[in-house]
Design a protein around this motif. Structure first.
Motif, PDB file in Angstrom:
ATOM      1  N   ARG A  10       0.880  -1.213  -0.018  1.00 38.24           N
ATOM      2  CA  ARG A  10      -0.003   0.080  -0.077  1.00 38.24           C
ATOM      3  C   ARG A  10       0.763   1.205   0.169  1.00 38.24           C
ATOM      4  O   ARG A  10       1.535   1.659   1.024  1.00 38.24           O
ATOM      5  CB  ARG A  10      -0.813   0.149   1.181  1.00 38.24           C
ATOM      6  N   ILE A  11       0.979   1.914  -1.224  1.00 38.92           N
ATOM      7  CA  ILE A  11       1.563   3.129  -1.324  1.00 38.92           C
ATOM      8  C   ILE A  11       0.439   4.539  -1.542  1.00 38.92           C
ATOM      9  O   ILE A  11       0.524   5.356  -0.609  1.00 38.92           O
ATOM     10  CB  ILE A  11       2.469   3.121  -2.492  1.00 38.92           C
ATOM     11  N   THR A  12      -0.375   4.172  -2.534  1.00 42.94           N
ATOM     12  CA  THR A  12      -1.319   5.319  -2.683  1.00 42.94           C
ATOM     13  C   THR A  12      -2.851   4.690  -2.286  1.00 42.94           C
ATOM     14  O   THR A  12      -3.415   5.552  -2.208  1.00 42.94           O
ATOM     15  CB  THR A  12      -1.377   5.782  -4.170  1.00 42.94           C
ATOM     16  N   GLY A  13      -2.934   3.456  -2.133  1.00 39.75           N
ATOM     17  CA  GLY A  13      -4.192   2.976  -1.820  1.00 39.75           C
ATOM     18  C   GLY A  13      -5.122   2.657  -3.149  1.00 39.75           C
ATOM     19  O   GLY A  13      -6.045   2.067  -3.115  1.00 39.75           O
ATOM     20  N   PHE A  14      -4.348   2.952  -4.464  1.00 45.77           N
ATOM     21  CA  PHE A  14      -5.223   2.789  -5.729  1.00 45.77           C
ATOM     22  C   PHE A  14      -4.366   1.545  -6.052  1.00 45.77           C
ATOM     23  O   PHE A  14      -3.156   1.498  -6.519  1.00 45.77           O
ATOM     24  CB  PHE A  14      -5.094   3.959  -6.456  1.00 45.77           C
ATOM     25  N   TYR A  15      -5.042   0.246  -6.190  1.00 43.54           N
ATOM     26  CA  TYR A  15      -4.477  -0.651  -6.755  1.00 43.54           C
ATOM     27  C   TYR A  15      -3.659  -0.686  -8.036  1.00 43.54           C
ATOM     28  O   TYR A  15      -2.587  -1.261  -8.120  1.00 43.54           O
ATOM     29  CB  TYR A  15      -5.503  -2.143  -6.527  1.00 43.54           C
ATOM     30  N   ILE A  17      -2.114   1.917  -9.412  1.00 36.10           N
ATOM     31  CA  ILE A  17      -0.993   2.666  -9.252  1.00 36.10           C
ATOM     32  C   ILE A  17      -0.036   1.789  -8.525  1.00 36.10           C
ATOM     33  O   ILE A  17       1.317   1.703  -8.696  1.00 36.10           O
ATOM     34  CB  ILE A  17      -1.157   3.991  -8.688  1.00 36.10           C
ATOM     35  N   ASP A  18      -0.403   1.252  -7.214  1.00 34.92           N
ATOM     36  CA  ASP A  18       0.307   0.565  -6.372  1.00 34.92           C
ATOM     37  C   ASP A  18       0.892  -0.556  -7.053  1.00 34.92           C
ATOM     38  O   ASP A  18       1.922  -1.187  -6.693  1.00 34.92           O
ATOM     39  CB  ASP A  18      -0.364  -0.005  -5.107  1.00 34.92           C
ATOM     40  N   LEU A  21       3.628   0.569  -9.367  1.00 38.06           N
ATOM     41  CA  LEU A  21       4.993   0.943  -8.818  1.00 38.06           C
ATOM     42  C   LEU A  21       5.754  -0.297  -8.219  1.00 38.06           C
ATOM     43  O   LEU A  21       7.011  -0.271  -8.035  1.00 38.06           O
ATOM     44  CB  LEU A  21       4.647   1.708  -7.577  1.00 38.06           C
TER      45      LEU A  21
END
Length: 170
Positions: A10-15, A17-18, A21
């Motif tokens: 979990r970086i941004t919470g948007f699967y 994008i995560d 990344l």
């Protein structure tokens, strides 16, 4: 997410994008597949009024005297259609985009709830049910700022689309 995919770090919470990344392209593909139905629902909801307005504006522009003159002058049909008719038809379409966007903000809450997609709309509904009024006020403020910013962008686009509309006061 499906049971076949492991949640990315979990970086941004948007699967999407995560997963991108993290370089987990399998999870990225699974998350993208799960976005198809909610995205299609929102697209269909917004596409109808935009298509209708575009058609009406193009028919009006194509029946104008300047289009008849351009055809008589022997300009290429593509140049007439894109360079003259579409450019003159864009103002009402851009205005419709602004109105449709405001309706889409409300529809987003429903789409998120129906498809069990965690987002700002679901957050607002959950906060309202839990009587968390600070969160509801934050949601309303965020949506109001987004709406005002969109209307500002639309006003600026008017001057780009039609140079006769300037930025002069008065």
């Amino acid at each position: 997410m499906g049971f076949l995919y492991i949640e990315p770090e979990r970086i941004t919470g948007f699967y999407l994008i995560d997963a991108a990344l993290a370089g987990d392209w399998e999870t990225f593909g699974g998350a993208a597949k799960q976005l198809v139905l909610p995205a299609a629902t929102m697209a269909i909801f917004t596409l109808a009024p935009i298509a209708r307005m575009t058609r009406a504006a193009m028919l009006q522009a194509l029946s104008s005297d300047f289009i008849r003159t351009a055809r008589a002058a022997g300009l290429a049909p593509r140049k007439i259609l894109v360079g003259y008719a579409l450019r003159n038809a864009l103002l009402p379409v851009v205005t419709t985009l602004g109105m449709v966007f405001s309706f889409a903000l409300g529809a987003n809450v429903l789409v998120e709830k129906v498809f069990a997609w965690p987002g700002i709309g679901s957050y607002a509904v959950d906060a309202l049910v839990a009587s968390d009024y600070a969160a509801v006020q934050g949601f309303v403020l965020a949506m109001a700022l987004l709406f005002v910013a969109l209307n500002l962008i639309i006003d600026l686009l008017y001057a780009v689309i039609d140079p006769r509309i300037g930025f002069e006061a008065g």
